[in-house]
Each structure stands twice: as C-alpha cells, then as structure tokens.
Design a protein around this motif. Structure first.
Motif, mmCIF file in Angstrom:
data_model
loop_
_atom_site.group_PDB
_atom_site.id
_atom_site.type_symbol
_atom_site.label_atom_id
_atom_site.label_comp_id
_atom_site.label_asym_id
_atom_site.label_seq_id
_atom_site.Cartn_x
_atom_site.Cartn_y
_atom_site.Cartn_z
ATOM 1 N N GLU A 192 57.096 92.420 -89.624
ATOM 2 C CA GLU A 192 56.491 91.584 -90.662
ATOM 3 C C GLU A 192 56.977 90.138 -90.625
ATOM 4 N N ARG A 193 58.182 89.894 -90.129
ATOM 5 C CA ARG A 193 58.701 88.522 -90.099
ATOM 6 C C ARG A 193 58.551 87.861 -88.727
ATOM 7 N N LEU A 194 57.921 88.546 -87.793
ATOM 8 C CA LEU A 194 57.733 87.957 -86.467
ATOM 9 C C LEU A 194 56.598 86.949 -86.494
ATOM 10 N N PRO A 195 56.639 85.934 -85.612
ATOM 11 C CA PRO A 195 55.582 84.908 -85.612
ATOM 12 C C PRO A 195 54.241 85.476 -85.166
ATOM 13 N N ILE A 196 53.168 84.855 -85.627
ATOM 14 C CA ILE A 196 51.817 85.327 -85.292
ATOM 15 C C ILE A 196 51.502 85.156 -83.823
ATOM 16 N N THR A 197 52.296 84.374 -83.106
ATOM 17 C CA THR A 197 52.077 84.243 -81.656
ATOM 18 C C THR A 197 52.285 85.562 -80.942
ATOM 19 N N ARG A 198 53.006 86.513 -81.555
ATOM 20 C CA ARG A 198 53.290 87.805 -80.913
ATOM 21 C C ARG A 198 52.152 88.811 -81.086
ATOM 22 N N LEU A 199 51.063 88.395 -81.728
ATOM 23 C CA LEU A 199 49.913 89.293 -81.881
ATOM 24 C C LEU A 199 48.990 89.286 -80.670
ATOM 25 N N ARG A 200 49.339 88.513 -79.650
ATOM 26 C CA ARG A 200 48.523 88.416 -78.433
ATOM 27 C C ARG A 200 47.103 87.923 -78.730
ATOM 28 N N LEU A 201 47.027 86.933 -79.641
ATOM 29 C CA LEU A 201 45.758 86.302 -79.987
ATOM 30 C C LEU A 201 45.529 85.082 -79.112
ATOM 31 N N PRO A 202 44.274 84.657 -78.924
ATOM 32 C CA PRO A 202 44.006 83.419 -78.179
ATOM 33 C C PRO A 202 44.705 82.234 -78.832
ATOM 34 N N LYS A 218 43.746 79.250 -79.441
ATOM 35 C CA LYS A 218 42.935 78.515 -80.417
ATOM 36 C C LYS A 218 43.004 79.187 -81.789
ATOM 37 N N ILE A 219 42.936 80.497 -81.823
ATOM 38 C CA ILE A 219 43.022 81.215 -83.097
ATOM 39 C C ILE A 219 44.397 81.026 -83.721
ATOM 40 N N VAL A 220 45.456 81.123 -82.914
ATOM 41 C CA VAL A 220 46.813 80.930 -83.426
ATOM 42 C C VAL A 220 46.977 79.537 -84.016
ATOM 43 N N SER A 221 46.454 78.519 -83.320
ATOM 44 C CA SER A 221 46.555 77.142 -83.804
ATOM 45 C C SER A 221 45.825 76.968 -85.135
ATOM 46 N N ASP A 222 44.636 77.545 -85.236
ATOM 47 C CA ASP A 222 43.864 77.424 -86.485
ATOM 48 C C ASP A 222 44.552 78.182 -87.619
ATOM 49 N N LEU A 223 45.131 79.337 -87.332
ATOM 50 C CA LEU A 223 45.831 80.088 -88.363
ATOM 51 C C LEU A 223 47.041 79.323 -88.878
ATOM 52 N N ARG A 224 47.739 78.645 -88.002
ATOM 53 C CA ARG A 224 48.884 77.840 -88.434
ATOM 54 C C ARG A 224 48.427 76.690 -89.318
ATOM 55 N N THR A 225 47.289 76.112 -88.982
ATOM 56 C CA THR A 225 46.745 75.041 -89.804
ATOM 57 C C THR A 225 46.455 75.533 -91.222
ATOM 58 N N LEU A 226 46.042 76.798 -91.316
ATOM 59 C CA LEU A 226 45.745 77.395 -92.622
ATOM 60 C C LEU A 226 46.999 77.867 -93.348
ATOM 61 N N GLY A 227 48.174 77.765 -92.705
ATOM 62 C CA GLY A 227 49.422 78.117 -93.365
ATOM 63 C C GLY A 227 49.975 79.488 -93.022
ATOM 64 N N PHE A 228 49.384 80.183 -92.042
ATOM 65 C CA PHE A 228 49.900 81.490 -91.632
ATOM 66 C C PHE A 228 50.950 81.305 -90.531
ATOM 67 N N HIS A 229 52.101 81.959 -90.713
ATOM 68 C CA HIS A 229 53.166 81.835 -89.719
ATOM 69 C C HIS A 229 53.713 83.182 -89.256
ATOM 70 N N THR A 230 53.670 84.193 -90.098
ATOM 71 C CA THR A 230 54.246 85.483 -89.730
ATOM 72 C C THR A 230 53.191 86.579 -89.745
ATOM 73 N N VAL A 231 53.514 87.669 -89.062
ATOM 74 C CA VAL A 231 52.612 88.824 -89.013
ATOM 75 C C VAL A 231 52.421 89.414 -90.405
ATOM 76 N N GLY A 232 53.496 89.442 -91.193
ATOM 77 C CA GLY A 232 53.399 89.989 -92.538
ATOM 78 C C GLY A 232 52.451 89.204 -93.415
ATOM 79 N N GLU A 233 52.475 87.884 -93.346
ATOM 80 C CA GLU A 233 51.563 87.050 -94.127
ATOM 81 C C GLU A 233 50.115 87.336 -93.747
ATOM 82 N N LEU A 234 49.878 87.492 -92.457
ATOM 83 C CA LEU A 234 48.511 87.716 -91.989
ATOM 84 C C LEU A 234 48.008 89.100 -92.384
ATOM 85 N N SER A 235 48.894 90.126 -92.272
ATOM 86 C CA SER A 235 48.464 91.487 -92.588
ATOM 87 C C SER A 235 48.213 91.679 -94.078
ATOM 88 N N ALA A 236 48.836 90.838 -94.945
ATOM 89 C CA ALA A 236 48.652 90.949 -96.395
ATOM 90 C C ALA A 236 47.412 90.211 -96.888
#
Length: 503
Positions: A174-184, A186-204
C-alpha cells in the motif's frame, strides 16, 4: 495457493560486463552509456559508480567529469537480453517448472509446491540470492501471493530477500510508489499530476472515474497485484528441450483420466529421447487449466533414464496434488534436463549375485524434498577439510584417507571450545567440560600432531594442533585437540576444542 518469486537484477548490464571481462578490478567503477542520435547518457551504473555520484539518466559528459576514473562502456541491450534469457533457463532447471522473463531486469517464477525442495521459503530465497551472488550477479528476491506484489516488493524494498506472508499483500504494497504497478509512463505521469503517489491511494479511489479517463489498464494491474484477476506465468522454453503436449477438446479433471494421459505422454517423451540418444534427469509436467492458470509437477532422477514405467510412477505418485478446478485443457511434459544415455543390456546370470540398484530409492526420497548426498574424501591433513559432499549417484572419488591414527565416526561440523585441565605441553587432558558437562578422563592416547596447510593459507605457516583420543569414566570416547604446540604462542592459542566422537 500460488506463491510467486520475483528475482530483480538491479545491476545486470554491469554484472554482465564484469562476467565477460573478469580482468576488470572489483574496485573499478563502471557505467554503461546509451546513445540516441547525438545524445549520450548513463543507462546503468554499478555500486562503485553510484557511490561516486553517477546516476542513471545523467549525461555521459557530466558523469565522466564527475569521476575521472570511471570506466564507460557502450550499452548492448541485445547482449543484456540474451544474458537474462540464459539466466532464466538456468533458474528453470534449478528452482521451479514455471519460470519466465520479467524483462528487462528480472525473472519471475511460480514456486508453489517447489519451495519444500529448497528447505522452505526463507532458505529458498537466501539460497537464490547467495547462488546468484556467487556467479557475480547482485539480486533482490521477493516472494508474495501474486506476480505484481512480488515484482513491486523486489524493486522497492532495499533488502536482499523479502517475504510477504500469505494474505498480506495489501499491507505490503500500500505504501509503494505507483511506478511499481507496471503502468505506461504516460499514465504514471498523469496520475502524479492528479496527486496519486502510492498504490494504496490509487486502490482506495473509486474505479469508474479512473477507467473513464485512463481506460481499463489501472484496474487490471491493481486486480492482478491483489490476486483478483489471474496473471499466468508463461514458462520459458528452450529449443533444446524435448517436449510433448496433449490438448483436450473437452476439459478433463478426473484423477484416472489425468494419470492415463500422463502415462501416454511419458511413452511419447521416452520415444523422442531414445531417438536423440538422451536420458532425462529432470522432467516437468505443466497443467494448463481453462481459467488460464497453470500448475506444475517436477520429477527428478539421480541419473539419466528412459524407463517408461519408472517415470510414469514418479508422476502418478504426485498427481493427486493437481487441482483441476474447472477443468484441464492441456498437459505438457518437458525434459528440462537431459544427458546422453547409451543403450545397455543387462547381463544374464544363473547365479543371483547382481548388485542391488538403489537409484529408485534415491529418486523417491529426493522427490519428497529430502537432500541426499554422500561423503567423499579430500586430500587434506586438516580434518574438517578432508571430507566433501558429493551427489548420491556421483562417480567414486579415487582419493582415499591415509592416516596412521584412527578417525572418529562422527566429526563435528565445527570444533567446539571446551574447558580442559591438562599439563603442558604434551600431557593429555585430566578432565574435559563440554556442553556444560564435566567428564573425568579415564584413558587417553596421543598426541597426534597435525600441521597447518601453509601452502593453502599463509596464516597457517607455523600453526599446529595436538589431537588426543580420550575415554571418560562413562566409556564414551572423544577426539579433542589443543591449538598450538603448548610452548610457542605463535603456533596457536593453546585453547582446547572438541572435534569428534568415536563409536
């Protein structure tokens, strides 16, 4: 429940370079330079280079100016990919029937049902890390319930081995960065722009808005990481493998049906092995189910074989572990380790004097997860160096022990410090206190002097040991020695040690 191991090779490009050129000094810092048009940047750097401040992505000119002793080598992505493939095939033969590339810097394998062969998960992971390190490959190894979780933990947690307990995937990632989700990217960059940084934040976060903006990829990766969606591991295969397959128009699941087709596959495999003049040492049965998941059974033999009946028995003894689920749609039998095997003819005799072949017993015990070996002599005067472990069916070692004095039937793995009362320099012990028990010496014989192997270790130039066989008042006979000659302190510490037990 499936358990997945991820082996991360963080320094694969530089480790490969060092293996190709062993003359590169260990302290030499190495960086790999990638090119794109006129641009040149650091694509990989070893530990020595990172300590000097070199970072991946740094311009090559800046890295060279930062550290004058830096060795720059052009990147060779094709050689790196081939090296990773060779390592994966080696891991397939050693650890699990289901092993695949996790490009560009890792290996993934399903070890469910195979970890007991390595002594459990903790020993298996530490063994993997140590064996890779002995081959000059730095690793970080993680095990979890899913490929996604193991992949993320191996690359994010800076430990040599990571074990995620069963059912605790969310807590681990849950505290690992979203870069570890093996996403493209571009998607990771856009998610960071929206304020998502960890897997737990995204899964919630509610799934619908994410899917509307980014498509199904985020949900798919989250479901794979948490085990809600299967992520099959497609095993790597070599053209050198002898492999036979049976696909079913209608899924099968009954134990009798599975055994019937396994027997037929063994006949086909043995026929192909015979045609090539090979015998199999390690065979994998891959079970592919209709839900896309796989299960595997591995059978090993102590020596190459083409015995249909015996191979069939080895698999049929373990097919009850197969869980068909909604049905099996394909069975594959692969000889992942084979060796040349010549045809032999058993000599007939009217006298019952043939040597009993214990190979079947070794095969049965070995496939239950027990490690079998034999002890063989080594030409060495130092007792703990005079024995070695060899394979149960290895050829006999021609070296033999030649000692004028008797040796104990049990030699301790390491000499144990004991308290001794004895007159110096040549008298045997009067009493010995070992493992908290004081023993009065009734009889003794010695000393037998053993000199250090100065030609192997300079520290043993003048080292000696004086061994005594002692018998206590209870009749137990022990083997003790004094480190040193009892006079000169340079020859040893003059402390006493227990080293063996006689029958």
């Amino acid at each position: 429940m499936t358990r997945v191991v991820s082996i991360f090779l963080p320094d694969l490009p530089t480790d490969r370079i060092r293996r190709v050129d062993p003359d590169i000094p260990a302290e030499q810092a190495v960086a790999v330079i990638a090119k794109s048009g006129s641009k040149r940047w650091v694509s990989a750097a070893d530990e020595a280079a990172r300590k000097a401040g070199v970072r991946v992505g740094m311009p090559a000119t800046k890295a060279q100016a930062l550290f004058q002793g830096l060795k720059l080598i052009d990147a060779d992505h094709e050689a790196d990919a081939l090296a990773l493939e060779r390592i994966t095939l080696w891991a397939l033969s050693q650890y699990s029937p289901i092993v695949a590339l996790d490009a560009p810097d890792g290996i993934v394998m399903d070890t469910e049902g195979a970890d007991h062969l390595q002594g459990g998960e903790e020993k298996m992971l530490s063994g993997i890390a140590n064996r890779f390190l002995s081959k000059g490959l730095k690793t970080r190894v993680a095990i979890a319930d899913t490929w996604g979780a193991a992949h993320a933990c191996a690359r994010s947690i800076n430990r040599e081995t990571v074990i995620v307990p069963r059912g605790e995937t969310m807590k681990a990632v849950e505290r690992l960065p979203i870069t570890r989700l093996r996403l493209p990217d571009k998607i990771v960059s856009d998610l960071r722009t929206l304020g998502f940084h960890t897997v737990g934040e995204l899964s919630a976060t509610p799934r619908a808005p994410l899917a509307l903006r980014f498509g199904p990829e985020i949900g798919r990766r989250l479901d794979q990481m948490f085990g809600r969606t299967p992520e099959p591991i497609d095993p790597v295969r070599s053209p050198d493998f002898v492999e036979v397959t049976k696909a079913f128009a209608e899924p099968i699941g009954a134990a009798e049906t599975i055994n019937k087709y396994v027997g037929r596959l063994v006949v086909q495999l043995v026929a192909e092995l015979q045609r090539r003049g090979l015998g199999v040492r390690r065979t994998d049965l891959i079970v592919e189910k209709v839900d896309g998941t796989r299960q595997a059974i591995r059978a090993g033999t102590a020596k190459p074989t083409r015995d249909v009946a015996w191979l069939t028995k080895l698999f049929r003894d373990r097919t009850e572990k197969i869980e068909p689920g909604f049905g099996i749609e394909r069975l594959t039998l692969a000889a992942v380790m084979s060796e040349p095997l010549e045809e032999t003819q058993k000599a007939s005799s009217l006298v019952d004097g043939e040597t009993t072949d214990i190979t079947p017993l070794i095969d049965i015990i070995g496939n239950r997860g027990q490690r079998l070996y034999r002890m063989a002599p080594v030409f060495s005067d130092v007792p703990e160096r005079s024995v070695q472990r060899i394979a149960a069916m290895a050829d006999d070692i021609e070296t033999s022990w030649t000692h004028a004095w008797r040796r104990p039937v049990r030699l301790l793995s390491h000499p144990e410090l004991v308290d001794v009362i004895a007159l110096m320099p040549d008298h045997p012990p009067v009493s010995v206190t070992w493992r908290g028990k004081r023993r009065k010496v009734k009889k003794a014989d010695g000393p037998e002097r053993i000199f250090g192997e100065w030609w192997e270790r300079s520290s043993e130039w003048v080292a000696v040991r004086d061994y005594f066989v002692i018998e206590d008042e209870g009749g137990e006979r022990l083997w003790v020695f004094r480190s040193g000659d009892g006079v000169d302190g340079e020859t040893g510490s003059h402390k006493w040690f227990m080293h063996g037990i006689f029958a």
